[in-house]
Design an enzyme around this catalytic site. Sequence first.
Site, PDB file in Angstrom:
ATOM      1  N   HIS A 234      17.457  73.393  43.602  1.00 42.56           N
ATOM      2  CA  HIS A 234      17.549  72.684  42.256  1.00 42.56           C
ATOM      3  C   HIS A 234      16.338  71.725  42.019  1.00 42.56           C
ATOM      4  CE1 HIS A 234      22.242  73.469  41.995  1.00 42.56           C
ATOM      5  NE2 HIS A 234      21.429  74.301  42.010  1.00 42.56           N
TER       6      HIS A 234
ATOM      7  N   CYS B  99       3.824  89.241  35.311  1.00 43.30           N
ATOM      8  CA  CYS B  99       4.434  88.052  35.220  1.00 43.30           C
ATOM      9  C   CYS B  99       4.559  87.193  36.720  1.00 43.30           C
ATOM     10  CB  CYS B  99       5.991  88.184  34.742  1.00 43.30           C
ATOM     11  SG  CYS B  99       7.048  89.204  35.988  1.00 43.30           S
TER      12      CYS B  99
END
Length: 746
Positions: free
Chosen positions: A354, A667
Site C-alpha cells: 500500500h 506497457c
Amino acid sequence: MLNMLRDITQAVARASSLESALNVLVSQTRLAMATHCCSIYILEQQHLVLSATEGLEKSAVGRVSMPLSEGLVGLVAEREEAVNLADARIHPRFKLFPEAAEEEYRAFLAVPIIFQKQLVGVIVVQQPEARQFSESEEAFLMTLAAQLAVVVRSLKHKAAITNVQQQVLFSGVNASSGIAIAHGLVLGGVISLEQADVRCIDIDVETQRLKLAMQRCKDMLSSISQRFERENSAEVASIFTAFQLLLDDSSLGGEYAREVALGWQAESAVSRVSVRYIKQFLEMEDPYLKERASDIRELGQKLLRQLIEPGRLELEPDKPVILVAKEVDATLLAEFPRQKLAGIVTERGGVNAHAAILARALGVPAIVGVDDVLSIDIDQKLLVLNANRGQLLVSPSPAVIEEYQLLIDADVEKQKQFSAELSLPSVTTDGQRIHLYLNAGLLSGIASEIAECADGIGLYRTEIPFMLHQRFPSESEQINVYRQVLSAAGDRPVVMRTLDVGGDKPLPYFPIKEDNPFLGWRGIRLSLDHPELFLVQLRAMLQAAGNGNQLQILLPMVSNLDEIDQTLKYLEQAFTELNQELNTILVRPKIGVMLEVPALLYQLQDVASRVDFVSVGSNDLTQYLLAVDRNNPSVSSLFDSYHPGILRALKRAVDECKQYDLDVSVCGELAGEPYGALLLVAMGYNKLSMNQGSLARINFLLRRVSKQQLTELLGSILQQSNGNQVRGILAHFLRKNNLSDLVNID
C-alpha cells in the site's frame, strides 16, 4: 562440524559491536580449528586492515594495512578465492609486517568474506610448522566465511554510522523513483505492540488519556479519508474509513476502554486487547478473518503512537523529512502533508505494498527492503535518498550533498523544459507518430493535469482497488471505480487489465502462500479458478463502459490458448446476461493478452485468431526469460531489460504481431525509460504505455530523434553480448545528438 559453525555464527551475531564480534570470531575459530593463530582483515577504502587477531601482536590491530595488490592477504582479496600454502615464506607475494610479529608462522590458509559479490574482508589461520591445511579445514573456513558475510557486513555498517564524519551507504529496492535530501525521522520503529503490563494509579486519568488518543486517531483518519475523497481516490479513502469503524465503542474502542476500567495503564490496555484479538484471529481457519489480525495490529500501533509520542508528527512545514521505519502502512504515509514528506525508507515491505502504491501516486521517492537500517541511530541525521539506484546515504559529506543538490536542481529545470512540450504530439523528426499512453492504478493519478496529455490509458491496474479494500469489492463498487476511470480519460481509449494478483502483489484478505509465487497461482490463472469473482469483474467493466467504445480488456499472465478460450466464454456469458438484464445492447470491447510468458512468443499466430491486441509486459517477460526474481536482492542485479536476448525477443514479438495483423504495445517499465523507448521505436513499436512521471521526458526525447536513425542503430545493438554494451551504444547516440541529459539522474 555443523555444531561448531552454528555456535561461532550465533556468538558473532549476538555481539553488540563490530570490534567485539571480530574478537569473538578469531578466538572461537582458532579454537575450533586448533590452530595457533587466527586473524581477520576488513576492507576499508580499498585497503585491508588488520581488525582482530588471536596469535599476532595485539598492538598491530588497526595499524597493519595493505592495498589489494600487496601480500598474501591481498592476493586472496584480489583473486576472491582461498589460498592454502604449506610455507607462506617461499611464495613471491609473501610480505612481512614486523609490527604484527608473525615471523614464526609458515602454514597459511586464508579465504575471502564476500557478501553479494562485494568483498568484505579476509579471514586467515596460521601455524608455525610447515604443512598444508587439509581439504576439510579449508572447507570449514570457507563455509564459516560465507555464513558470516552478512553479519560482518551489517556490523560494519553499524560501526561506521556511529561516526558521523564517515558517509555510510545502505541498499534497498526502488519502490518509487526520485532523489531527496533531508534529515531522517525514525517513526514507530521503536514502539512495540507488546507493551508491559502496568497498573494505573488513577483510572479516570488513564481513561481521559485513552479518549484523547482515540480522538486524535479518529480526527487524523477522517481528515485523510476526506482528502483522498476530494482527490477522487475513493478506493484509498476506504482504507481509513475501515480503521475509524474499529475505534467505535462497539468495536475495539470499547474493548480498550474496558481494559482501562479494570485498572490497566492506557498503553497496557491497548497492548493487551490487541494481542488477545490478534491471537484469536490468527487461529481462525478462514483466510479473510485470519488476515484481519494485521488490521488490529496496525490500529494498535497507531493508537500507541498517539499515547507514547503524540507530537512526533508536528513538524515544521519548511522542514521535510525522510521517514525511516520498519514498515510503513498506507495510513502512516497519508498522515504526512506532502510538503513535509521528502522520502520513505523501510526495512520491510514490497514494491507493491500500500505504502509503495501511494508513494508513487504522490511522487515521493521510496526504497524498501533496506536491511539493518533501524539497527543504528539515524534519527535526525542528514540523509540522501537516491531511490533511482535504491540507495540511502547517511551523514554524507558536504561535497556529496552539494553534488546531489545540483542533480535535483538540474532535474527540476529539465522537468520544466519537458513539460512545456507535453501537449504536443509525439512525432519523430522524420514524421513517425508514436502514441504515448498512461499506466495507472489510482484515480487521483489519472485525473491529474499531466495525464490529460496522454493518448489514453494503456494499462489500468484493476488490482489496485482490490489491494486497497479490506475485502473483495462488490460489483457496484467496481462499476463506480471503472466509470470514474473511463470518465477521467475523456474520449480516449482505456485498457483495463483484469485482476492481476499473486507473485509480488498479494491481497491482504486473500493470502496466497507458495514456494515460488512468480511461477504460481497468479493473474488469469487465479481468475479462471474463481469464476464467481471473475464474472463480477467482467460484468462491472461492461456496465461501466455501457454503449461507449473506450473500453479494452487485457488478460494478464496468459500462458496457453485454453486460458484465452475460457475467458472469451466467460466474457460472452457476462455480455449475454447483461444484455438480458438491462434490456439493451452493450458494445463488445476489444480483448487483448499480456505477452509475459515466453511460451506465448511462439503462438502469436494462434493468439491473433482469438484476440484483438497484445500488450508486452517487459518486466515479467524479462524476469521469465532470464530466470531472475527481480525482487530478490541476491539476484536482482542479473535482471537486465537490455540483455540482447530480451531485445531479440521483443523484436520477434513486434515483427510477428505485424505479420499477423495483431495490434501491439508495450506497457512494462522499459517503455518509460529513455533508452528503452528508443529501442522499442527502433524495433517498430508505436504504442508505449508508462507511468505518468515518464510521459513528458519520453515525449520530449522522441520529438528529437529520427526513426530511420534508430532503425539503422538497431542492427548493431542486437549483435552485442551484454546489456552494458547496449547501453553504451545508446549513450553514445544521445551524446552525438546532444540529448544525453535526458537519461534519468542517479
